[in-house]
Scaffold this motif. Sequence first.
Motif, short mmCIF file in Angstrom:
data_model
loop_
_atom_site.label_atom_id
_atom_site.label_comp_id
_atom_site.label_asym_id
_atom_site.label_seq_id
_atom_site.Cartn_x
_atom_site.Cartn_y
_atom_site.Cartn_z
N HIS A 277 0.82 -1.22 0.00
CA HIS A 277 0.00 0.00 0.00
C HIS A 277 0.85 1.27 0.00
O HIS A 277 0.96 1.91 -1.02
N MET A 278 1.41 1.69 1.15
CA MET A 278 2.27 2.89 1.21
C MET A 278 1.58 4.12 0.58
O MET A 278 2.20 4.91 -0.14
N VAL A 279 0.31 4.27 0.87
CA VAL A 279 -0.47 5.37 0.29
C VAL A 279 -0.22 6.67 1.06
O VAL A 279 -0.02 7.73 0.47
N ASN A 280 -0.22 6.56 2.40
CA ASN A 280 -0.15 7.75 3.24
C ASN A 280 1.24 7.86 3.86
O ASN A 280 1.47 7.47 5.00
N VAL A 281 2.16 8.38 3.05
CA VAL A 281 3.56 8.44 3.43
C VAL A 281 4.09 9.86 3.25
O VAL A 281 3.51 10.66 2.51
N THR A 282 5.20 10.15 3.92
CA THR A 282 5.86 11.45 3.79
C THR A 282 7.03 11.31 2.82
O THR A 282 7.49 10.18 2.54
N PRO A 283 7.54 12.43 2.31
CA PRO A 283 8.75 12.34 1.46
C PRO A 283 9.89 11.64 2.19
O PRO A 283 10.65 10.88 1.57
N GLU A 284 10.00 11.85 3.51
CA GLU A 284 11.05 11.18 4.28
C GLU A 284 10.84 9.65 4.25
O GLU A 284 11.80 8.88 4.15
N ASP A 285 9.58 9.20 4.34
CA ASP A 285 9.28 7.76 4.27
C ASP A 285 9.74 7.17 2.94
O ASP A 285 10.26 6.04 2.89
N ILE A 286 9.52 7.92 1.86
CA ILE A 286 9.91 7.43 0.53
C ILE A 286 11.42 7.29 0.46
O ILE A 286 11.96 6.30 -0.05
N GLY A 287 12.14 8.27 1.02
CA GLY A 287 13.60 8.20 1.08
C GLY A 287 14.08 7.00 1.89
O GLY A 287 15.01 6.29 1.49
N ARG A 288 13.43 6.77 3.03
CA ARG A 288 13.81 5.61 3.88
C ARG A 288 13.58 4.29 3.13
O ARG A 288 14.39 3.37 3.22
N THR A 289 12.46 4.21 2.42
CA THR A 289 12.13 2.99 1.66
C THR A 289 13.20 2.72 0.61
O THR A 289 13.66 1.58 0.46
N ALA A 290 13.61 3.79 -0.08
CA ALA A 290 14.63 3.64 -1.12
C ALA A 290 15.95 3.22 -0.49
O ALA A 290 16.63 2.30 -0.99
N ARG A 291 16.34 3.86 0.62
CA ARG A 291 17.63 3.53 1.25
C ARG A 291 17.64 2.10 1.79
O ARG A 291 18.66 1.41 1.75
N ALA A 292 16.49 1.64 2.28
CA ALA A 292 16.40 0.28 2.82
C ALA A 292 16.38 -0.77 1.70
O ALA A 292 16.57 -1.95 1.95
N GLY A 293 16.11 -0.34 0.47
CA GLY A 293 16.06 -1.28 -0.65
C GLY A 293 14.78 -2.11 -0.66
O GLY A 293 14.75 -3.21 -1.22
N CYS A 294 13.72 -1.58 -0.04
CA CYS A 294 12.43 -2.30 -0.02
C CYS A 294 11.66 -2.04 -1.31
O CYS A 294 11.65 -0.92 -1.81
N SER A 295 10.98 -3.08 -1.81
CA SER A 295 10.01 -2.89 -2.89
C SER A 295 8.69 -2.47 -2.28
O SER A 295 8.45 -2.65 -1.09
N VAL A 296 7.81 -1.94 -3.13
CA VAL A 296 6.48 -1.52 -2.68
C VAL A 296 5.46 -2.16 -3.61
O VAL A 296 5.69 -2.24 -4.82
N VAL A 297 4.36 -2.66 -3.05
CA VAL A 297 3.27 -3.18 -3.88
C VAL A 297 2.07 -2.26 -3.71
O VAL A 297 1.64 -2.00 -2.59
N THR A 298 1.58 -1.75 -4.84
CA THR A 298 0.40 -0.89 -4.78
C THR A 298 -0.83 -1.63 -5.32
O THR A 298 -0.72 -2.45 -6.23
N CYS A 299 -1.98 -1.36 -4.71
CA CYS A 299 -3.26 -1.98 -5.10
C CYS A 299 -4.23 -0.83 -5.42
O CYS A 299 -5.06 -0.47 -4.59
N PRO A 300 -4.12 -0.24 -6.62
CA PRO A 300 -4.84 1.00 -6.90
C PRO A 300 -6.36 0.91 -6.78
O PRO A 300 -7.00 1.81 -6.24
N ARG A 301 -6.94 -0.20 -7.27
CA ARG A 301 -8.42 -0.27 -7.21
C ARG A 301 -8.89 -0.42 -5.78
O ARG A 301 -9.86 0.23 -5.36
N SER A 302 -8.21 -1.25 -4.99
CA SER A 302 -8.60 -1.44 -3.59
C SER A 302 -8.51 -0.12 -2.82
O SER A 302 -9.42 0.26 -2.08
N ASN A 303 -7.40 0.61 -3.02
CA ASN A 303 -7.22 1.89 -2.32
C ASN A 303 -8.34 2.86 -2.68
O ASN A 303 -8.84 3.59 -1.82
N ARG A 304 -8.75 2.84 -3.95
CA ARG A 304 -9.83 3.73 -4.37
C ARG A 304 -11.17 3.28 -3.76
O ARG A 304 -11.91 4.09 -3.20
#
Length: 388
Positions: A277-304
């Motif tokens: 999901h990672m829908v409600n995140v801050t720019p700092e969260d996105i930077g942390r995710t990138a530095r940690a090397g984590c992938s993200v899975v988005t579920c656009p229809r479910s979120n909507r």
Amino acid sequence: MTAQLPDPHSPELLTCDVLFSGVGGGYAPGGVVVADGVIAAVGDPEALRARYPHARERRAGAIIAPPPVNAHTHLDMSAYAFQALPYFRWIPEVVIAQRAQRGVAGAERGADELTRLGTGGVGDIVWSPEVMDALLAREDLRGTLYFEVLGPFPEKADELFRAARERLEGWRRKERPGGPRVGLSPHTPYTVSHRLMRLLTEYAAGEGLPMQIHVAEHPAELELFRTGGGPLWENRLPALYPPTFAEVIGRAPEPDLTPVRYLDELGALAGRPALIHMVNVTPEDIGRTARAGCSVVTCPRSNRHLSCGTFPWAAFAAAGVEVALGTDSVASGESLDVRAEVAFARTLYPELDPRLLVRAAVKGGHRVVGTPIQLLRRGEAWHTHYVW
Ligand SMILES: [Zn+2]
């Protein structure tokens, strides 16, 4: 007079809006030259017309790509009726109201549907041991089955961890080459205590077990880490939680605390879990995710459908984070078809290059669930199911 039939041996140029062959960034528009049922070339249609001037040309469809991966779903909920409702109504009115539908029969039905759709791989969250046994035995399922663990009381963490580890070790002995892999899913950062989260993620990182964690799905999750309260806390079943949220996470909520920062500071990202999901995140969260090397899975229809907000795809892409697509369960996603997810994402993100979305559904998904990608290249057999 007899009609002139096209020569079945002469090459055909199939065109589309978006082509992703499995390598590189893709083409928009794209083309595939097929001769005698075998791929002769892929690429830009103009270049292919020049190289194959005698090829008959036909528009194949919107997208040509290998089968997509459903990187996040809950197959055991496949017998649920879909309903779009705001998150805090959907949980009681759909998830809890239809809970008798959850189980092995639903999971088998969902797995049958993935096979019917020709899905290239799956990342499935498995809630019960019976469902794990059933899905692990299937010959037609590839990907990762993540056993889901919950437990907000830190004092119960050691006992829950021991039980989960024992189960996982048993299932891992049943893994077969080419069959589904066993993984682990600590449910969310607010339903798993800090101690259990640390035990589970350290174990998975040490064993190389793939992980998925639901993070920052609804805006109320951010509020919970900032204030220790809000609708997520007010709507909980009090008997299932310690008296305060601070006890769950082992620290005081604070204005700058986010679920991602909490997981990072706990060390839970060290094993590079896929963050869902990672829908409600801050720019700092996105930077942390990138530095940690984590992938993200988005579920656009479910979120909507659950009014959770919109995943900030462009910001994650700019940070270099690997993004994959999932449908979530049919109860919120409506179907298990990732092609429909891509079609919806194209309307949701008109500013994004559609090649990025198709690549995420194929390559991003394979990276998350650990399956090999089928490449569309010269010499490979052509299949009509490559046209989405
Ligand atoms: Zn989910």
